[in-house]
Write a protein that holds these residues in place. Structure first.
Motif, PDB file in Angstrom:
ATOM      1  N   GLY A  93       0.714  -0.878   0.025  1.00 52.01           N
ATOM      2  CA  GLY A  93       0.298  -0.207   0.562  1.00 52.01           C
ATOM      3  C   GLY A  93       0.390   1.530  -0.266  1.00 52.01           C
ATOM      4  N   SER A  94       2.216   0.927  -0.153  1.00 48.52           N
ATOM      5  CA  SER A  94       2.879   1.970   0.454  1.00 48.52           C
ATOM      6  C   SER A  94       3.245   2.698  -1.301  1.00 48.52           C
ATOM      7  CB  SER A  94       4.521   2.016   0.567  1.00 48.52           C
ATOM      8  OG  SER A  94       3.781   2.272   3.005  1.00 48.52           O
TER       9      SER A  94
ATOM     10  N   SER B 133      22.031  -3.897  -6.800  1.00 52.14           N
ATOM     11  CA  SER B 133      21.427  -4.963  -7.672  1.00 52.14           C
ATOM     12  C   SER B 133      20.308  -4.157  -7.523  1.00 52.14           C
ATOM     13  CB  SER B 133      20.963  -6.271  -6.478  1.00 52.14           C
ATOM     14  OG  SER B 133      20.490  -6.019  -5.163  1.00 52.14           O
ATOM     15  N   SER B 134      19.628  -3.215  -6.915  1.00 53.39           N
ATOM     16  CA  SER B 134      18.544  -2.127  -6.901  1.00 53.39           C
ATOM     17  C   SER B 134      18.777  -1.021  -5.761  1.00 53.39           C
ATOM     18  CB  SER B 134      17.451  -3.185  -6.468  1.00 53.39           C
ATOM     19  OG  SER B 134      17.035  -3.459  -5.045  1.00 53.39           O
ATOM     20  N   ILE B 135      18.009  -0.205  -5.896  1.00 54.18           N
ATOM     21  CA  ILE B 135      17.984   0.952  -4.844  1.00 54.18           C
ATOM     22  C   ILE B 135      16.019   1.468  -4.874  1.00 54.18           C
ATOM     23  CG2 ILE B 135      17.729   3.385  -4.105  1.00 54.18           C
ATOM     24  CD1 ILE B 135      20.033   3.609  -6.708  1.00 54.18           C
ATOM     25  N   GLU B 136      15.618   0.992  -3.538  1.00 55.13           N
ATOM     26  CA  GLU B 136      14.524   1.204  -3.470  1.00 55.13           C
ATOM     27  C   GLU B 136      14.199   1.814  -2.491  1.00 55.13           C
ATOM     28  OE1 GLU B 136      12.400  -2.435  -1.397  1.00 55.13           O
ATOM     29  OE2 GLU B 136      13.161  -4.176  -3.139  1.00 55.13           O
ATOM     30  N   VAL B 137      12.876   3.321  -3.374  1.00 57.96           N
ATOM     31  CA  VAL B 137      12.711   4.652  -2.291  1.00 57.96           C
ATOM     32  C   VAL B 137      11.360   4.602  -1.843  1.00 57.96           C
ATOM     33  CG1 VAL B 137      12.913   6.990  -3.497  1.00 57.96           C
ATOM     34  CG2 VAL B 137      14.439   6.158  -4.582  1.00 57.96           C
ATOM     35  N   LEU B 138      11.342   4.071  -1.038  1.00 61.01           N
ATOM     36  CA  LEU B 138      10.099   4.102  -0.188  1.00 61.01           C
ATOM     37  C   LEU B 138       9.658   5.098   0.093  1.00 61.01           C
ATOM     38  CD1 LEU B 138       7.470   2.624   0.923  1.00 61.01           C
ATOM     39  CD2 LEU B 138       9.551   1.782   2.907  1.00 61.01           C
ATOM     40  N   ARG B 139       8.516   5.980   0.473  1.00 67.18           N
ATOM     41  CA  ARG B 139       7.408   7.289   0.498  1.00 67.18           C
ATOM     42  C   ARG B 139       6.854   7.621   1.086  1.00 67.18           C
ATOM     43  NH1 ARG B 139       8.741   7.001  -4.560  1.00 67.18           N
ATOM     44  NH2 ARG B 139       6.964   6.266  -6.031  1.00 67.18           N
TER      45      ARG B 139
ATOM     46  N   SER C 273      18.737  10.473  25.400  1.00 68.39           N
ATOM     47  CA  SER C 273      18.959  11.238  25.361  1.00 68.39           C
ATOM     48  C   SER C 273      17.822  12.066  25.580  1.00 68.39           C
ATOM     49  CB  SER C 273      19.267  11.973  24.197  1.00 68.39           C
ATOM     50  OG  SER C 273      18.327  11.397  22.809  1.00 68.39           O
ATOM     51  N   PHE C 274      16.420  11.593  24.992  1.00 62.56           N
ATOM     52  CA  PHE C 274      14.977  12.768  25.053  1.00 62.56           C
ATOM     53  C   PHE C 274      14.067  11.154  25.530  1.00 62.56           C
ATOM     54  CE2 PHE C 274      15.203  10.885  21.120  1.00 62.56           C
ATOM     55  CZ  PHE C 274      13.413  10.484  20.236  1.00 62.56           C
ATOM     56  N   GLY C 275      14.518  10.331  25.905  1.00 62.87           N
ATOM     57  CA  GLY C 275      13.129   9.447  25.986  1.00 62.87           C
ATOM     58  C   GLY C 275      12.677   8.487  25.416  1.00 62.87           C
ATOM     59  N   ASP C 276      11.536   7.882  25.182  1.00 63.41           N
ATOM     60  CA  ASP C 276      10.907   7.014  24.175  1.00 63.41           C
ATOM     61  C   ASP C 276       9.598   8.011  23.263  1.00 63.41           C
ATOM     62  OD1 ASP C 276       8.799   7.529  25.968  1.00 63.41           O
ATOM     63  OD2 ASP C 276       8.200   5.527  26.510  1.00 63.41           O
ATOM     64  N   THR C 277       9.205   7.323  22.538  1.00 63.51           N
ATOM     65  CA  THR C 277       8.397   7.952  21.554  1.00 63.51           C
ATOM     66  C   THR C 277       7.307   6.364  20.736  1.00 63.51           C
ATOM     67  OG1 THR C 277       8.230   9.001  19.570  1.00 63.51           O
ATOM     68  CG2 THR C 277      10.133   7.855  19.304  1.00 63.51           C
ATOM     69  N   VAL C 278       6.649   6.635  19.928  1.00 67.31           N
ATOM     70  CA  VAL C 278       5.341   5.165  19.639  1.00 67.31           C
ATOM     71  C   VAL C 278       5.602   5.647  18.360  1.00 67.31           C
ATOM     72  CG1 VAL C 278       4.127   3.508  20.003  1.00 67.31           C
ATOM     73  CG2 VAL C 278       4.670   4.936  22.146  1.00 67.31           C
ATOM     74  N   ASN C 279       5.209   5.733  17.433  1.00 70.91           N
ATOM     75  CA  ASN C 279       5.226   5.859  15.973  1.00 70.91           C
ATOM     76  C   ASN C 279       3.762   4.178  15.027  1.00 70.91           C
ATOM     77  OD1 ASN C 279       6.206   7.846  14.710  1.00 70.91           O
ATOM     78  ND2 ASN C 279       7.619   7.538  16.295  1.00 70.91           N
ATOM     79  N   TYR C 280       3.325   4.759  14.517  1.00 67.89           N
ATOM     80  CA  TYR C 280       2.309   3.957  13.534  1.00 67.89           C
ATOM     81  C   TYR C 280       2.294   4.397  11.724  1.00 67.89           C
ATOM     82  CZ  TYR C 280      -1.695   7.297  13.425  1.00 67.89           C
ATOM     83  OH  TYR C 280      -2.259   8.419  12.939  1.00 67.89           O
ATOM     84  N   ARG C 281       2.138   3.082  11.737  1.00 67.74           N
ATOM     85  CA  ARG C 281       1.794   3.161  10.678  1.00 67.74           C
ATOM     86  C   ARG C 281       0.211   2.113   9.733  1.00 67.74           C
ATOM     87  NH1 ARG C 281       3.829   5.544   5.773  1.00 67.74           N
ATOM     88  NH2 ARG C 281       3.594   4.643   3.655  1.00 67.74           N
ATOM     89  N   GLY C 282      -0.107   2.703   8.709  1.00 68.46           N
ATOM     90  CA  GLY C 282      -1.358   1.751   8.041  1.00 68.46           C
ATOM     91  C   GLY C 282      -1.681   1.589   6.802  1.00 68.46           C
ATOM     92  N   ALA C 283      -1.594   1.133   5.550  1.00 66.83           N
ATOM     93  CA  ALA C 283      -1.443   1.189   4.236  1.00 66.83           C
ATOM     94  C   ALA C 283      -2.408  -0.167   4.022  1.00 66.83           C
ATOM     95  CB  ALA C 283       0.394   0.789   3.707  1.00 66.83           C
ATOM     96  N   GLY C 284      -3.201  -0.045   2.646  1.00 65.48           N
ATOM     97  CA  GLY C 284      -3.570  -0.830   1.431  1.00 65.48           C
ATOM     98  C   GLY C 284      -3.822  -1.202   0.089  1.00 65.48           C
ATOM     99  N   ALA C 285      -3.490  -1.991  -0.546  1.00 63.52           N
ATOM    100  CA  ALA C 285      -3.774  -2.081  -1.718  1.00 63.52           C
ATOM    101  C   ALA C 285      -4.892  -2.924  -2.571  1.00 63.52           C
ATOM    102  CB  ALA C 285      -2.075  -2.801  -2.137  1.00 63.52           C
TER     103      ALA C 285
ATOM    104  N   ARG D  65      -3.983   2.473  -4.096  1.00 63.12           N
ATOM    105  CA  ARG D  65      -2.628   2.318  -3.153  1.00 63.12           C
ATOM    106  C   ARG D  65      -3.492   3.220  -1.844  1.00 63.12           C
ATOM    107  NH1 ARG D  65       1.305   0.505  -6.991  1.00 63.12           N
ATOM    108  NH2 ARG D  65       2.136  -1.694  -6.183  1.00 63.12           N
ATOM    109  N   ALA D  66      -3.067   3.453  -0.478  1.00 61.06           N
ATOM    110  CA  ALA D  66      -3.370   4.022   0.440  1.00 61.06           C
ATOM    111  C   ALA D  66      -2.780   4.002   1.473  1.00 61.06           C
ATOM    112  CB  ALA D  66      -5.025   4.557   0.339  1.00 61.06           C
TER     113      ALA D  66
END
Length: 627
Positions: free
Chosen positions: A64-65, A146-152, A389-401, A412-413
Motif C-alpha cells: 500500500g505504500s 542489485s537495486s535501490i528502493e525509494v519508499l516514500r 537523550s530524550f526518552g521514548d516515542t511511539v509511531n504507527y503506520r497503516g497501508a492498503g492495496a 493504494r493508500a
C-alpha cells in the motif's frame, strides 16, 4: 593515495588496448550477450517483489505504500555513475548540491529536510540525527548494487527515527551463476579518469560479488579536485538447508578540494572523508511458517576539514546496529512480523560546538499484513523506541492495496507518523555564541498518500500518487537569550503529486519518467520552504540499433524554487534549469564494449545552490572488458 598511479596506469593501458580492439572488430554477426541486452521484459517487470515496505519480500501489487525500484541493471545500461544521478529516476526526490562532483548533497524526499530521510544500506541505516547523509549522497558511486528502493511517506513505525520523508534503501548485488568478471576504464572532460573492477558468481555453494574502483576529476573551478576510491562486496553461504549466513562490506576513501562559493574562492581548503560499513545476517527457517533473521552492522565514518591557515576540524562517528526480526506466515496470505532493534552511536566533533557524546537506543516493533481477499491487502504496524537523550516515542503506520488482476490496476493508500530525534549538537553544544537545549522534543510528522497504478500492456506501468505531510515541533534557532539556542518552534507542511511511468514503445524504445509537483510551506510564517522546486522531472530512454549498438538520452528539469543569496543571505528566486545527457554503447564482441556519453549536453549555466555553479558540458568515453 598511494595506489593512484598504479590504478591510473593499469586503467589507461586497458583503455588503449580496448580502443585498438575496436578497430579490429569482429564480423557483423556479433551481438550483445543475452545477459547484457536491454529488453523491456528485463527492465520493467510487471510483477516485482519488494522488501523495504515490510522487511520481508512481498509482491509490489500487495504493497500500500508508494515505492520506486531502480534496478542496478538499469543504472548500468544508462551509464549512471553516481548515487545522486540514480535517484533522479524516482519521483518525490530533489537535491541541493553545494558545488560540483564530490560536493555534499542534500536530498529532499517529499520536500522534507535532508536530515528527515533515512538511508539504508544492506538493511542497516547509515544516518541518524547525528550522522548526516550529505557526504555519502554527494560522493557515493552507484556500483555493485542489485537495486535501490525509494519508499516514500513517514516510515518510523518500521524504521524508527529520521524516516519522516521516507526511506531510501540500497542493496549490494548477490552473485549468481558462473563467475563473470569485468574491468572498465574511462576518461574525459575536466581531467576525469576512472577505472573499476567487478566480479560476481557462485563458487560451489558460495555466492559472491566484489567491486572496487577509482575516480578522479578536476571539475572546472580552482581547488576543486576530487578523488574517490571505493569498494563493495557480498558473500552468501548456506550453512544447512534451513540456515544461511551472509556478509557485506561497502566503503570509500575520498578527497575533495573545497573552494566554497564563487565569492569565497578558498584556494587551499580541503575535505577528506572515509566511510566503512560492515553488515552480516543470519537467516533460519524453522518450518514452513516461522523464520528468523538477525542483522548486525558496524559503521565508521570520519570527515576532516582543513582550512589553512586558521586550522582544521574532525568529525568521527561510529555506530553498532542490531536488528532481530521474526516472521510468521500463518496461512491465507497473512504474515506477522515482530522485531527488536538496538543501536550504540558515538560522535566526536572538534569543530563549532565541541560535541563528544554517545547514545544507546532500544526499540520494539510489530507489523501485521493481512490478505483479506484475493484483491485486497492491508498492513499495519507500530514501533516503540527509547533514546538515552530524550526518552521514548511511539509511531504507527497503516497501508492498503487493492489489485484488479483483470485490468492491471492497483489502488493504494497509506497513513503514518514519523519523527527525528534531536542531535547531540542541538541538545548539548556549547560555545561563546551558541548553547544547546537539553529540553528539546523530537520533530514529528503525520503523513498520508493515495494513488493508483495502471499497467498498459507493452507500454508499461504508470503510477500517480497524491501525498500530504504535516510536520510539528520542528527545531529552529532562537535568539531570545544572550546567546543563540534552539527550540521546538516551527510547523511545516508538504504536499504534491508524483507520477512514475516506465515501459517500452513498440518493444524497441525503453523509457522511464519521474515527475513531482511539490508545495512546501513554513506554516508559522506562511513562506515557501527554500530549495524545494515546484516542478521536477527526470527521464531516460534508450533503444538498440543493429542488435549490438545502444543509444540513449536522459534529462533532469527543475522549475520554480526559492534559494538563499550567497552574499546577502536574503531569499531569492533560484535557477530554473534543464540538464540533458546522451550516451551510446557498442558491443564489439561478447567480451568487449566501448561506450561514450555527453553530460550537460547543452552546456546549461546553473547553480543548485546560490554561489555554487554546476559543471558545464562534459564528454566521456571508455571501454569494458568481460572475462
Amino acid at each position: 593515495m598511494n595506489i593512484t598511479k598504479l590504478i591510473r596506469t593499469s586503467g589507461a593501458a586497458l583503455l588503449a588496448v580496448s580502443t585498438a580492439t575496436v578497430a579490429l572488430a569482429q564480423s557483423p554477426e556479433t551481438s550483445i550477450p543475452a545477459d547484457q541486452a536491454i529488453s523491456p521484459e528485463a527492465s520493467f517487470e510487471l510483477e516485482t517483489m519488494v522488501v523495504t515496505p515490510t522487511k520481508f519480500p512481498l509482491p509490489q501489487t500487495e504493497v500500500g505504500s508508494a515505492i520506486t525500484i531502480i534496478p542496478g541493471s538499469k543504472l548500468e545500461a544508462s551509464q549512471i555513475r553516481s548515487f545522486e544521478d540514480a535517484l533522479k529516476f524516482a519521483p518525490g526526490v530533489t537535491f541541493a548540491t553545494s558545488g560540483q562532483k564530490g560536493s555534499n548533497s542534500s536530498v529532499f524526499l517529499r520536500g522534507v529536510n535532508s536530515n528527515q530521510t533515512q538511508f539504508l544500506v544492506d538493511g542497516v541505516r547509515i544516518n541518524d540525527s547525528n550522522i548526516l547523509s550529505q557526504p555519502f549522497t554527494g560522493a557515493a558511486a552507484a556500483h555493485g548494487l542489485s537495486s535501490i528502493e525509494v519508499l516514500r511517506g513517514p516510515q518510523s513505525a518500521l524504521y524508527g527515527g529520521e524516516a519522516i520523508g521516507g526511506v531510501i534503501s540500497l542493496s549490494t548485488e548477490r552473485g549468481s551463476g558462473t563467475p563473470v568478471s569485468q574491468i572498465e576504464a574511462m576518461t574525459g572532460s575536466f581531467g576525469t579518469f576512472g577505472t573499476q573492477f567487478s566480479s560476481s558468481g557462485e563458487l560451489g555453494t558460495t555466492a559472491y560479488s566484489l567491486s572496487l574502483g577509482y575516480d578522479e576529476t578536476a571539475n572546472d573551478r580552482p581547488n576543486n579536485d576530487f578523488e574517490n576510491f571505493y569498494y563493495a562486496g557480498r558473500i552468501d553461504q548456506p550453512l544447512s538447508e534451513a540456515t544461511t549466513f551472509g556478509f557485506t562490506f561497502r566503503g570509500a576513501e575520498r578527497e575533495f578540494g573545497s573552494p566554497g562559493s564563487v565569492f569565497d574562492q578558498d584556494p587551499d581548503n580541503l575535505d577528506r572523508d572515509s566511510f566503512l560499513l560492515l553488515t552480516s545476517y543470519l537467516d533460519h527457517q524453522f518450518n514452513d511458517q516461522l523464520s528468523t533473521r538477525l542483522v548486525a552492522g558496524f559503521l565508521d565514518q570520519q570527515v576532516d576539514f582543513e582550512f589553512p591557515p586558521t586550522g582544521s576540524s574532525t568529525i568521527d562517528n561510529e555506530k553498532i546496529i542490531l536488528d532481530w526480526r521474526n516472521t510468521l506466515e500463518w496461512g491465507g496470505g497473512h504474515t506477522s512480523l515482530l522485531g527488536v532493534g538496538f543501536e550504540d552511536t558515538a560522535v566526536s566533533n572538534t569543530g563549532f560546538g565541541g560535541v563528544d557524546d554517545s547514545e544507546q537506543l532500544f526499540s520494539l516493533y510489530f507489523q501485521q499484513q493481512l490478505q483479506l481477499t484475493k484483491a485486497l491487502s492491508v498492513t499495519g504496524g507500530v514501533r516503540w523506541e527509547d533514546y538515552d537523550s530524550f526518552g521514548d516515542t511511539v509511531n504507527y503506520r497503516g497501508a492498503g492495496a487493492y489489485h484488479l488482476e483483470e485490468t492491471g490496476t492497483t489502488f493504494r493508500a497509506s497513513v503514518g507518523t514519523g519523527f527525528r530525534a534531536p542531535s547531540f549538537f542541538e541538545l548539548y553544544a556549547t560555545s561563546p555564541f551558541f548553547v544547546g537545549n537539553p529540553e528539546l522534543d523530537p520533530e514529528e510528522s503525520l503523513g498520508w498518500d493515495v494513488g493508483v497504478e495502471q499497467q498498459i500492456a507493452e507500454l508499461g506501468t504508470i503510477a500517480v500518487t497524491w501525498f500530504d505531510n504535516q510536520l510539528d515541533d520542528l527545531i529552529s534557532t532562537s535568539f531570545a537569550g544572550p546567546v543563540s539556542s534552539v527550540e521546538n518552534l516551527e510547523e511545516a507542511s508538504t504536499s504534491g503529486l508524483e507520477v512514475a511511468w516506465a515501459g517500452s514503445l513498440l518493444n524497441q524504445i525503453n523509457y522511464q519518467l519521474a515527475y513531482t509537483y511539490l508545495e512546501a510551506t513554513n506554516d508559522a510564517s506562511g513562506d515557501r520552504l527554500v530549495r524545494r522546486p515546484t516542478h521536477t522531472l527526470g527521464f531516460d530512454l534508450n533503444t538498440q540499433l543493429c542488435d549490438r549498438f545502444t543509444v540513449g538520452m536522459g534529462g533532469y528539469w527543475l522549475n520554480d524554487r526559492l534559494d538563499i543569496d550567497a552574499t546577502t543571505f536574503e531569499t531569492i528566486t533560484g535557477d530554473d534549469y534543464f540538464i540533458a545527457r546522451f550516451y551510446t554503447n557498442l558491443a564489439v564482441n561478447e567480451d568487449l564494449d566501448v561506450f561514450f556519453r555527453v553530460e550537460n549536453a547543452f552546456d546549461e549555466d546553473y547553480e543548485e545552490i546560490s554561489g555554487f555553479p554546476g559543471r558545464g558540458l562534459g564528454v566521456f568515453g571508455g571501454a569494458k572488458l568481460r572475462f
